[in-house]
Design a protein around this motif. Structure first.
Motif, short mmCIF file in Angstrom:
data_model
loop_
_atom_site.label_atom_id
_atom_site.label_comp_id
_atom_site.label_asym_id
_atom_site.label_seq_id
_atom_site.Cartn_x
_atom_site.Cartn_y
_atom_site.Cartn_z
N THR A 53 -5.95 4.09 -17.83
CA THR A 53 -6.73 3.97 -16.61
C THR A 53 -7.96 3.10 -16.89
OG1 THR A 53 -8.28 5.82 -16.98
CG2 THR A 53 -6.08 6.37 -16.13
N GLU A 54 -8.72 2.80 -15.86
CA GLU A 54 -9.94 2.00 -16.04
C GLU A 54 -10.98 2.74 -16.87
OE1 GLU A 54 -11.39 0.78 -12.27
OE2 GLU A 54 -9.68 -0.54 -11.83
N GLU A 55 -10.86 4.06 -16.94
CA GLU A 55 -11.81 4.85 -17.72
C GLU A 55 -11.34 5.08 -19.16
OE1 GLU A 55 -10.88 5.89 -14.50
OE2 GLU A 55 -12.67 4.82 -13.82
N GLY A 56 -10.08 4.74 -19.44
CA GLY A 56 -9.54 4.97 -20.77
C GLY A 56 -8.22 5.72 -20.71
N PRO A 57 -7.69 6.12 -21.89
CA PRO A 57 -6.39 6.79 -21.91
C PRO A 57 -6.46 8.20 -21.36
CG PRO A 57 -7.32 6.70 -24.12
CD PRO A 57 -8.23 5.92 -23.24
N GLU A 58 -5.37 8.59 -20.70
CA GLU A 58 -5.26 9.92 -20.11
C GLU A 58 -4.00 10.58 -20.65
OE1 GLU A 58 -5.89 11.40 -15.63
OE2 GLU A 58 -4.06 10.21 -15.90
N LEU A 59 -4.14 11.71 -21.32
CA LEU A 59 -2.99 12.45 -21.83
C LEU A 59 -2.29 13.15 -20.67
CD1 LEU A 59 -1.35 13.66 -24.22
CD2 LEU A 59 -3.04 15.53 -24.23
N ILE A 60 -1.00 12.82 -20.46
CA ILE A 60 -0.28 13.42 -19.33
C ILE A 60 0.90 14.29 -19.78
CG2 ILE A 60 -0.99 11.67 -17.67
CD1 ILE A 60 1.75 10.34 -18.03
N GLU A 61 1.22 14.26 -21.06
CA GLU A 61 2.33 15.09 -21.54
C GLU A 61 2.25 15.23 -23.05
OE1 GLU A 61 7.24 15.02 -21.61
OE2 GLU A 61 6.14 13.76 -20.20
N ILE A 62 2.51 16.44 -23.55
CA ILE A 62 2.67 16.68 -24.98
C ILE A 62 4.15 16.92 -25.23
CG2 ILE A 62 2.17 18.23 -26.89
CD1 ILE A 62 -0.59 18.66 -25.77
N ILE A 63 4.73 16.14 -26.16
CA ILE A 63 6.16 16.20 -26.42
C ILE A 63 6.48 17.14 -27.57
CG2 ILE A 63 8.16 14.84 -27.16
CD1 ILE A 63 6.88 12.42 -25.79
N SER A 64 5.68 17.11 -28.64
CA SER A 64 5.94 17.91 -29.83
C SER A 64 5.20 19.24 -29.74
CB SER A 64 5.51 17.13 -31.07
OG SER A 64 4.10 17.07 -31.14
N ASP A 65 5.21 19.97 -30.85
CA ASP A 65 4.48 21.25 -30.90
C ASP A 65 3.06 21.08 -31.46
OD1 ASP A 65 5.07 20.70 -33.51
OD2 ASP A 65 6.08 22.59 -33.94
N ILE A 66 2.56 19.85 -31.45
CA ILE A 66 1.21 19.58 -31.92
C ILE A 66 0.18 20.25 -31.00
CG2 ILE A 66 0.87 17.45 -30.61
CD1 ILE A 66 -0.45 16.26 -33.13
N SER A 67 -0.93 20.68 -31.58
CA SER A 67 -1.99 21.24 -30.76
C SER A 67 -2.86 20.11 -30.20
CB SER A 67 -2.87 22.19 -31.58
OG SER A 67 -3.65 21.47 -32.52
N LEU A 68 -3.60 20.43 -29.16
CA LEU A 68 -4.49 19.44 -28.57
C LEU A 68 -5.56 19.00 -29.57
CD1 LEU A 68 -5.02 17.86 -25.99
CD2 LEU A 68 -6.46 19.74 -25.19
N GLU A 69 -6.05 19.94 -30.35
CA GLU A 69 -7.06 19.62 -31.36
C GLU A 69 -6.49 18.66 -32.40
OE1 GLU A 69 -8.44 23.01 -33.51
OE2 GLU A 69 -10.09 21.93 -34.47
N GLU A 70 -5.27 18.92 -32.86
CA GLU A 70 -4.64 18.03 -33.84
C GLU A 70 -4.41 16.65 -33.26
OE1 GLU A 70 -1.95 21.12 -36.50
OE2 GLU A 70 -1.26 20.55 -34.49
N LEU A 71 -4.05 16.59 -31.99
CA LEU A 71 -3.79 15.30 -31.35
C LEU A 71 -5.06 14.46 -31.28
CD1 LEU A 71 -1.52 13.68 -30.04
CD2 LEU A 71 -2.18 14.65 -27.84
N PHE A 72 -6.19 15.09 -30.97
CA PHE A 72 -7.47 14.37 -30.98
C PHE A 72 -7.77 13.84 -32.39
CE2 PHE A 72 -8.71 16.45 -26.91
CZ PHE A 72 -9.24 15.34 -26.27
N GLU A 73 -7.45 14.62 -33.41
CA GLU A 73 -7.76 14.24 -34.78
C GLU A 73 -6.98 13.01 -35.24
OE1 GLU A 73 -7.02 17.65 -37.16
OE2 GLU A 73 -8.85 18.71 -36.54
#
Length: 221
Positions: A182-202
């Motif tokens: 988006t114009e503001e930056g990336p937007e997470l719209i789906e998690i496919i694996s069993d990764i946690s949101l915290e791990e994904l940010f890392e």
């Protein structure tokens, strides 16, 4: 964590995303796996070297190295496929007749600007058709492992490799997640694996906003 190969997970997810009747160009790498996972969906796969109607990967018994994709991989043709010269193929691309280009990447920045043709200090083999596709396709989907083999994020704040063009991608598909730009930056719209949101940010090289469906919000809370 992942029962299937990362590349197969990405190819399958993009195959789900493609709409019936659309004309789709497949770039080098992960995108070339997509024909094996369409499960009968009526998608017209285009190759810039002059073919529309790419079928699944051929068996070893049916290899024909005169019939290859732009990635130099052996392919099959669907019933009703058409072969034409490269000039006509690029006229389709530049004329806006490709609904979706699915491209591999080296990097993508937070706004969707892509680098996928040159690494500084490394030999350049050629730009290929990526720059034309980025400029001419109606939608751009990116297929990429979330991190490079050196552990570096592919989705980053700012490109450090040469840009492939100012046109921005629509979505990024990795083995872990789907992002929309988006114009503001990336937007997470789906998690496919069993990764946690915290791990994904890392493991991501830039901040992103979260706009997940309710079922995903339940899983990560």
């Amino acid at each position: 964590m992942l029962s299937q190969s990362k590349k197969v997970i990405i190819a399958k997810r993009i195959a789900e995303e493609l709409e019936e009747g659309s004309i789709v160009n497949l770039g080098v790498g992960i995108p070339t796996k997509i024909p094996d996972y369409l499960d009968g969906k009526n998608v017209h796969l285009h190759s810039e070297n002059g073919l529309i109607g790419i079928g699944p990967k051929p068996s070893k018994e049916n290899l024909n190295m005169d019939l290859i994709s732009a990635s130099k991989n052996p392919i099959t043709m669907e019933k009703g496929a058409a072969i034409f010269d490269s000039a006509s193929s690029f006229a389709m691309i530049r004329g806006g007749h490709i609904d979706v280009a699915v491209l591999g990447i080296l990097q993508v920045d937070k706004f969707g600007e892509i680098s996928n043709w040159s690494i500084p200090g490394e030999p350049i083999l050629g730009v290929g058709g990526a720059i034309d596709l980025i400029a001419g396709a109606n939608k751009i989907y990116l297929a990429s492992i979330h991190q490079s083999k050196y552990g570096e994020p592919k989705l980053i704040e700012k490109l450090t490799y040469p840009s492939s063009g100012v046109r921005r991608a629509d979505k990024l598909f990795t083995e872990h997640a789907v992002f929309r730009f988006t114009e503001e930056g990336p937007e997470l719209i789906e998690i496919i694996s069993d990764i946690s949101l915290e791990e994904l940010f890392e493991i991501t090289g830039t901040d992103f906003t979260v706009n997940l469906p309710e079922r995903h919000r339940t899983q990560i809370n």
